[in-house]
Write a protein that holds these residues in place. Structure first.
Motif, PDB file in Angstrom:
ATOM      1  N   GLN A 183      26.051  30.410  -8.881  1.00 19.88           N
ATOM      2  CA  GLN A 183      26.828  29.237  -8.523  1.00 19.88           C
ATOM      3  C   GLN A 183      28.176  29.583  -7.921  1.00 19.88           C
ATOM      4  N   ALA A 184      28.657  30.802  -8.135  1.00 20.28           N
ATOM      5  CA  ALA A 184      29.983  31.180  -7.639  1.00 20.28           C
ATOM      6  C   ALA A 184      30.049  32.678  -7.416  1.00 20.28           C
ATOM      7  N   LEU A 185      30.991  33.077  -6.550  1.00 16.73           N
ATOM      8  CA  LEU A 185      31.244  34.485  -6.273  1.00 16.73           C
ATOM      9  C   LEU A 185      32.712  34.784  -6.549  1.00 16.73           C
ATOM     10  N   GLN A 186      32.951  35.833  -7.325  1.00 15.99           N
ATOM     11  CA  GLN A 186      34.308  36.235  -7.667  1.00 15.99           C
ATOM     12  C   GLN A 186      34.889  37.136  -6.573  1.00 15.99           C
ATOM     13  N   PRO A 187      36.209  37.341  -6.569  1.00 12.64           N
ATOM     14  CA  PRO A 187      36.809  38.244  -5.577  1.00 12.64           C
ATOM     15  C   PRO A 187      36.175  39.639  -5.621  1.00 12.64           C
ATOM     16  N   ARG A 188      35.911  40.176  -4.447  1.00 16.19           N
ATOM     17  CA  ARG A 188      35.388  41.531  -4.287  1.00 16.19           C
ATOM     18  C   ARG A 188      34.079  41.755  -5.033  1.00 16.19           C
ATOM     19  N   THR A 189      33.255  40.743  -5.033  1.00 17.94           N
ATOM     20  CA  THR A 189      31.963  40.836  -5.716  1.00 17.94           C
ATOM     21  C   THR A 189      31.113  41.978  -5.174  1.00 17.94           C
ATOM     22  N   LEU A 224      24.799  28.406  -5.059  1.00 15.73           N
ATOM     23  CA  LEU A 224      26.184  28.439  -4.591  1.00 15.73           C
ATOM     24  C   LEU A 224      26.610  27.068  -4.091  1.00 15.73           C
ATOM     25  N   GLY A 225      27.738  26.589  -4.617  1.00 20.83           N
ATOM     26  CA  GLY A 225      28.259  25.296  -4.214  1.00 20.83           C
ATOM     27  C   GLY A 225      27.867  24.153  -5.119  1.00 20.83           C
ATOM     28  N   ARG A 226      26.985  24.386  -6.053  1.00 17.49           N
ATOM     29  CA  ARG A 226      26.577  23.319  -6.968  1.00 17.49           C
ATOM     30  C   ARG A 226      27.466  23.337  -8.211  1.00 17.49           C
ATOM     31  N   GLY A 227      28.233  22.323  -8.402  1.00 17.11           N
ATOM     32  CA  GLY A 227      29.075  22.188  -9.580  1.00 17.11           C
ATOM     33  C   GLY A 227      30.289  23.079  -9.585  1.00 17.11           C
ATOM     34  N   GLN A 237      33.875  23.780  -7.433  1.00 18.00           N
ATOM     35  CA  GLN A 237      34.721  23.343  -6.334  1.00 18.00           C
ATOM     36  C   GLN A 237      35.053  24.491  -5.404  1.00 18.00           C
ATOM     37  N   ASN A 238      35.326  25.647  -5.952  1.00 17.07           N
ATOM     38  CA  ASN A 238      35.597  26.840  -5.158  1.00 17.07           C
ATOM     39  C   ASN A 238      34.496  27.860  -5.427  1.00 17.07           C
ATOM     40  N   ALA A 239      33.333  27.604  -4.850  1.00 14.19           N
ATOM     41  CA  ALA A 239      32.164  28.432  -5.147  1.00 14.19           C
ATOM     42  C   ALA A 239      32.363  29.867  -4.707  1.00 14.19           C
ATOM     43  N   ILE A 240      33.016  30.049  -3.576  1.00 15.98           N
ATOM     44  CA  ILE A 240      33.244  31.400  -3.063  1.00 15.98           C
ATOM     45  C   ILE A 240      34.746  31.674  -3.080  1.00 15.98           C
ATOM     46  N   ALA A 241      35.150  32.590  -3.932  1.00 18.86           N
ATOM     47  CA  ALA A 241      36.569  32.881  -4.112  1.00 18.86           C
ATOM     48  C   ALA A 241      37.147  33.594  -2.894  1.00 18.86           C
ATOM     49  N   ASP A 242      38.482  33.519  -2.791  1.00 19.34           N
ATOM     50  CA  ASP A 242      39.152  34.321  -1.781  1.00 19.34           C
ATOM     51  C   ASP A 242      38.771  35.784  -1.976  1.00 19.34           C
ATOM     52  N   ALA A 243      38.532  36.459  -0.895  1.00 15.91           N
ATOM     53  CA  ALA A 243      38.210  37.890  -0.914  1.00 15.91           C
ATOM     54  C   ALA A 243      36.886  38.195  -1.591  1.00 15.91           C
ATOM     55  N   ALA A 244      35.979  37.236  -1.656  1.00 14.47           N
ATOM     56  CA  ALA A 244      34.659  37.508  -2.234  1.00 14.47           C
ATOM     57  C   ALA A 244      33.924  38.578  -1.438  1.00 14.47           C
ATOM     58  N   PHE A 245      34.187  38.630  -0.131  1.00 10.94           N
ATOM     59  CA  PHE A 245      33.519  39.609   0.724  1.00 10.94           C
ATOM     60  C   PHE A 245      34.485  40.689   1.182  1.00 10.94           C
ATOM     61  N   ALA A 246      35.438  41.007   0.327  1.00 11.46           N
ATOM     62  CA  ALA A 246      36.416  42.053   0.644  1.00 11.46           C
ATOM     63  C   ALA A 246      36.004  43.375   0.019  1.00 11.46           C
ATOM     64  N   TYR A 270      24.043  25.081  -1.700  1.00 10.87           N
ATOM     65  CA  TYR A 270      24.699  23.781  -1.799  1.00 10.87           C
ATOM     66  C   TYR A 270      26.031  23.761  -1.049  1.00 10.87           C
ATOM     67  N   LEU A 271      26.318  24.806  -0.316  1.00  9.01           N
ATOM     68  CA  LEU A 271      27.558  24.860   0.440  1.00  9.01           C
ATOM     69  C   LEU A 271      27.483  23.887   1.615  1.00  9.01           C
ATOM     70  N   GLU A 272      28.545  23.105   1.786  1.00 10.58           N
ATOM     71  CA  GLU A 272      28.566  22.104   2.856  1.00 10.58           C
ATOM     72  C   GLU A 272      29.233  22.620   4.119  1.00 10.58           C
ATOM     73  N   ARG A 273      30.095  23.604   3.983  1.00  5.66           N
ATOM     74  CA  ARG A 273      30.776  24.129   5.148  1.00  5.66           C
ATOM     75  C   ARG A 273      31.210  25.557   4.884  1.00  5.66           C
TER      76      ARG A 273
END
Length: 224
Positions: free
Chosen positions: A160-166, A183-186, A188-197, A216-219
């Motif tokens: 449902q979510a990705l933490q920074p630097r996952t 991802l995106g279900r329930g 608000q910030n499903a993908i954290a800043d720097a998740a793909f860092a 479930y990501l809308e954008r």
């Protein structure tokens, strides 16, 4: 700060998702005859160690064996291992340290709910398929644990979510499949800043394909 995805990333592949699902049903590899051994298709729980050759095996299929863990007797010569459709609940890279030549590991449709990116795993592993398991979260990822990993498939997990630097411990990652996850279900910030860092906060420069179809990501939001 919003997370920015690299221009080359493929964010939406909805029109190809149906074809991809058909493709995923095709075996990733076939068993070689070079001293190889294959499951007889039964759900037997007896250890494959009883019939597995000690050496010479490079590709091994252990599907539908009701295995709760990977056998410790797997030959060191193994390069490709398919342990799909079993009962594994966890995966630790350290448990694979006796397979120094392993390059492809497919554990599709098990019950894996936890992974441990601890050092000591096979240095040459370049493809890891953990699709259709029970991963709701991913652990912190630090250092270069799997420096050769290029393909990581997590499709069909309840993430449902990705933490920074996952994915920071995969500096060579090129293809990341997160399709059909939660991802995106329930969140608000499903993908954290720097998740793909990367480990130092830099973008994952090698990443070419990021599949987020069927989530479930809308954008898409941006920047690492």
């Amino acid at each position: 700060m919003r997370w920015t995805l690299l221009p080359l990333l493929l964010l939406t592949v909805l029109r190809r998702s149906q074809a991809k699902r058909v493709q995923e049903r095709v075996p990733l590899f076939r068993l070689t005859r070079q001293g190889s051994w294959e499951s007889d298709g039964s759900n037997a729980t007896d250890s494959p160690c009883e019939v597995l050759p000690a050496t010479g095996v490079t590709t091994l299929i252990l599907e539908n064996r009701s295995l709760e863990r990977l056998p410790s007797c797997l030959p060191r010569s193994l390069r490709r291992l398919d342990g799909s459709h079993n009962l594994l609940s966890t995966l630790s890279m350290r448990d694979l340290r006796h397979l120094p030549q392993l390059q492809v590991l497919r554990l599709h449709r098990n019950r894996i709910a936890a992974v441990h990116w601890s050092p000591g795993g096979p240095e040459g592993l370049h493809t890891l398929d953990l699709s259709d398991n029970q991963l709701a979260t991913l652990p912190p990822c630090a250092g270069s644990v799997l420096s050769s990993l290029r393909v990581l498939v997590l499709a069909g997990n309840p993430l449902q979510a990705l933490q920074p630097r996952t994915f920071a411990c995969f500096p060579a990652l090129q293809h990341l499949n997160l399709s059909a996850t939660a991802l995106g279900r329930g969140a608000q910030n499903a993908i954290a800043d720097a998740a793909f860092a990367g480990a130092e906060g830099e973008p994952l420069a090698t990443l070419e394909v990021l599949d987020l179809s069927g989530t479930y990501l809308e954008r898409g939001e941006s920047g690492c």
